[in-house]
Design an enzyme around this catalytic site. Structure first.
Site, mmCIF file in Angstrom:
data_model
loop_
_atom_site.group_PDB
_atom_site.id
_atom_site.type_symbol
_atom_site.label_atom_id
_atom_site.label_comp_id
_atom_site.label_asym_id
_atom_site.label_seq_id
_atom_site.Cartn_x
_atom_site.Cartn_y
_atom_site.Cartn_z
ATOM 1 N N ARG A 59 -4.446 -2.936 -2.703
ATOM 2 C CA ARG A 59 -2.710 -2.941 -2.491
ATOM 3 C C ARG A 59 -2.150 -2.649 -0.432
ATOM 4 O O ARG A 59 -2.384 -1.951 -0.060
ATOM 5 C CB ARG A 59 -1.754 -2.613 -2.590
ATOM 6 C CG ARG A 59 -0.609 -2.171 -2.375
ATOM 7 C CD ARG A 59 0.164 -1.088 -3.434
ATOM 8 N NE ARG A 59 1.618 -1.495 -3.225
ATOM 9 C CZ ARG A 59 2.876 -0.851 -2.625
ATOM 10 N NH1 ARG A 59 2.002 1.087 -2.715
ATOM 11 N NH2 ARG A 59 4.125 -0.952 -1.999
ATOM 12 N N HIS A 71 7.474 -3.600 3.104
ATOM 13 C CA HIS A 71 6.692 -2.773 2.976
ATOM 14 C C HIS A 71 7.657 -2.095 4.374
ATOM 15 O O HIS A 71 6.947 -1.171 4.853
ATOM 16 C CB HIS A 71 5.489 -2.572 2.524
ATOM 17 C CG HIS A 71 5.248 -1.075 2.437
ATOM 18 N ND1 HIS A 71 4.757 -0.685 1.673
ATOM 19 C CD2 HIS A 71 5.468 0.161 2.960
ATOM 20 C CE1 HIS A 71 4.356 1.025 1.259
ATOM 21 N NE2 HIS A 71 4.914 1.250 2.166
ATOM 22 N N GLU A 111 9.740 0.358 -2.556
ATOM 23 C CA GLU A 111 10.406 1.752 -2.651
ATOM 24 C C GLU A 111 11.687 1.246 -1.877
ATOM 25 O O GLU A 111 11.981 1.278 -1.171
ATOM 26 C CB GLU A 111 9.656 3.151 -1.712
ATOM 27 C CG GLU A 111 8.972 2.568 -2.446
ATOM 28 C CD GLU A 111 8.007 4.545 -1.963
ATOM 29 O OE1 GLU A 111 8.513 4.761 -0.825
ATOM 30 O OE2 GLU A 111 6.896 4.829 -1.877
ATOM 31 N N ASN A 120 4.814 4.578 -7.738
ATOM 32 C CA ASN A 120 4.598 5.423 -6.444
ATOM 33 C C ASN A 120 5.337 6.664 -6.691
ATOM 34 O O ASN A 120 6.426 6.979 -7.133
ATOM 35 C CB ASN A 120 5.315 5.517 -5.464
ATOM 36 C CG ASN A 120 4.596 3.462 -4.660
ATOM 37 O OD1 ASN A 120 4.092 3.417 -5.198
ATOM 38 N ND2 ASN A 120 5.101 3.364 -3.231
ATOM 39 N N TYR A 156 4.457 11.227 -6.152
ATOM 40 C CA TYR A 156 3.984 11.811 -5.125
ATOM 41 C C TYR A 156 4.310 13.436 -5.477
ATOM 42 O O TYR A 156 3.685 14.755 -5.711
ATOM 43 C CB TYR A 156 4.471 12.223 -3.312
ATOM 44 C CG TYR A 156 4.289 11.011 -3.084
ATOM 45 C CD1 TYR A 156 3.102 10.752 -2.524
ATOM 46 C CD2 TYR A 156 4.994 9.941 -2.945
ATOM 47 C CE1 TYR A 156 1.958 9.690 -2.286
ATOM 48 C CE2 TYR A 156 3.765 8.418 -1.871
ATOM 49 C CZ TYR A 156 2.581 9.068 -1.952
ATOM 50 O OH TYR A 156 1.952 7.074 -1.516
ATOM 51 N N GLU A 168 1.362 3.862 -5.645
ATOM 52 C CA GLU A 168 0.422 4.878 -4.549
ATOM 53 C C GLU A 168 0.960 5.865 -5.228
ATOM 54 O O GLU A 168 1.823 6.368 -6.187
ATOM 55 C CB GLU A 168 1.827 4.804 -4.339
ATOM 56 C CG GLU A 168 1.769 3.665 -2.716
ATOM 57 C CD GLU A 168 3.047 3.481 -1.333
ATOM 58 O OE1 GLU A 168 3.000 4.896 -1.568
ATOM 59 O OE2 GLU A 168 3.421 3.153 -1.160
#
Ligand code: FCB
Length: 443
Positions: free
Chosen positions: A78, A122, A167, A292, A294, A346
């Protein structure tokens, strides 16, 4: 080797990057300026005073980087396209040299049997468009759709998987409300306008991509999530977590999946230009949702977010909470009635690394990835239609306002020599891909 159950056959293991964070060559081959070139010049905007003008020099080293991906056995990659390389002024004249770079990159990937997943935006908006209002003007949605058309016409014969935006929560709120990202504004009303216009851009972008592409083409969006989870099994904490405002989810996933903003979001969106017909377009079906993930937030009744349950933190200061990945995947699965495939677009961790004898023993990153892969595996067992997993990131790179002081790569980059060194986490990913299962790390 001990293994957990296999991932589904054809599961797409990959890594992710973005243009401004790795390409460099900021002034080459006719690339126009982006809001990140501008933002990096503001005093104290970037902690180490750096910028992306050289970064990982991927623009010149993409062949070496694709060779690394091949060595690791990646099935997919990606990456994002720099809008100002394609359209230096944001719209109008096309820069053939910009297109030629991505042509070469895509061909190199396909020759290595690696499937390109392309993000159109992005965060590197052409400066020329920012001067005309950027995301705060509704026109931005049409600018984005036109740009998407140009790119899909150029690469759509070989690229079949497209992500409109990365995002948009960060683009809107970090960029326009908190001033932490480009363009660096601190204005709630502008942020509200940008947030809605970004959703509109996603909608018009999807239409444009589908109009320019063939029937095999898939298009979706990548959203960031930080789920609010109960800090304990108690009923009070469960209810408190459920009632907690989840800005990322309610601001973007919810309107896309339901065609409406909730009341809390409408309050936040004061000043946005929301018109009749917008929501129906925004709710158009995505071929997939990119997640994504985290970290997560633990909520305790009466106290809100708590960090007293002793989690581990990464160098970003983010709590390591793999169960949050399982939580968001299963939540999205329910919210889409199981009808929309999901990719983890991600996931990864920044820790300080050391190169010793040509190796990087990044045990903590290996443990982080292993735990998150296992959480994804559990989600699949619970019925989630998870199709692939992209580790952030292939390379250590320019981490936005934190410059070169964060290290997410599974490949170490020495910025003085541009030498790449595969970390133990890279070899671990290779082993996981080869087994298509969460294997134990080798000692
Ligand atoms: C995400 C961004 C990505 C990178 C990681 C650490 O929010 O999409 O570019 O900065 O965080």
């Amino acid at each position: 080797m001990n293994t957990t159950p296999s991932f589904p056959p054809g599961f797409l293991w990959g890594t992710a990057t973005s243009s401004y964070q790795i390409e460099g060559a900021a002034n080459e081959d006719g690339r126009g300026r982006s809001i990140w070139d501008d933002f990096c010049r503001y005093k104290d905007a970037i902690t180490d005073g750096s910028d992306g003008s050289v970064a990982c020099d991927h623009y010149h080293r993409y062949r070496e980087d694709v060779a690394l991906m091949k060595q690791l056995g990646l099935k997919a990659y990606r990456f994002s396209i720099a809008w100002p390389r394609i359209l230096p002024e944001g719209r109008g004249a096309i820069n053939p040299k910009g297109i030629a770079f991505y042509d070469r990159l895509v061909d190199e990937l396909l020759a290595a049997n690696i499937r390109p997943f392309v993000t159109l935006y992005h965060w590197d908006l052409p400066s020329a468009l920012n001067a005309q209002g950027g995301w705060t003007t509704r026109d931005s949605a049409a600018w984005f759709a036109d740009y998407a058309t140009v790119v899909v016409r150029a690469l759509g014969d070989r690229v079949k998987d497209w992500i409109t935006l990365n995002e948009p929560w960060c683009s809107a709120y970090l960029g326009y409300e908190f001033g932490m990202h480009a363009p660096g504004y601190q204005n709630k009303a502008l942020a509200a306008r940008a947030a809605h216009n970004l959703l509109l851009a996603h909608a018009l972008g999807m239409q444009a991509i589908r109009a320019a592409a063939d029937a095999e083409t898939r298009v979706g969006i990548t959203l960031n999530f930080e789920p609010r989870l109960p800090a304990s099994d108690s009923e009070e904490d469960r209810q408190a977590a459920e009632q907690e405002f989840d800005w990322m989810y309610e601001g973007f996933a919810e309107p896309i999946l339901t065609g409406a903003y909730g009341q809390r979001m409408l309050d936040r969106l004061a000043g946005a230009d929301i018109r009749a017909g917008d929501m129906a377009m925004i709710a158009a079906r995505n071929d997939f949702i990119g997640v994504n993930y985290y970290s997560a937030v633990h909520i305790r009744a009466g106290r809100g977010a708590v960090y007293d349950d002793d989690p581990e933190f990464t160098l970003m200061g983010w709590a390591v909470r793999p169960h949050g990945l399982h939580a968001i995947l299963t939540k999205l699965h329910r919210a889409t009635h199981g009808r929309t495939p999901i990719y983890v677009t991600e996931n990864g961790a920044s820790f300080t690394d050391m190169v010793t004898d040509g190796r990087v023993h990044d045990v903590r990153r290996v443990a982080y990835l292993r735990a998150h892969f296992a959480a994804a595996q559990r989600a699949i067992q619970d019925g989630v239609d998870l199709r692939g997993y992209f580790v952030w990131s292939l390379l250590d790179n320019f981490e936005w306002a934190l410059g070169y002081q964060q290290f997410f790569g599974i490949v170490h980059v020495d910025y003085t020599t541009q030498k790449r060194t595969i970390k133990d986490s890279g070899y671990y990913l290779r082993d996981v891909i080869a087994a298509n299962a969460v294997v134990e790390p080798s000692a």
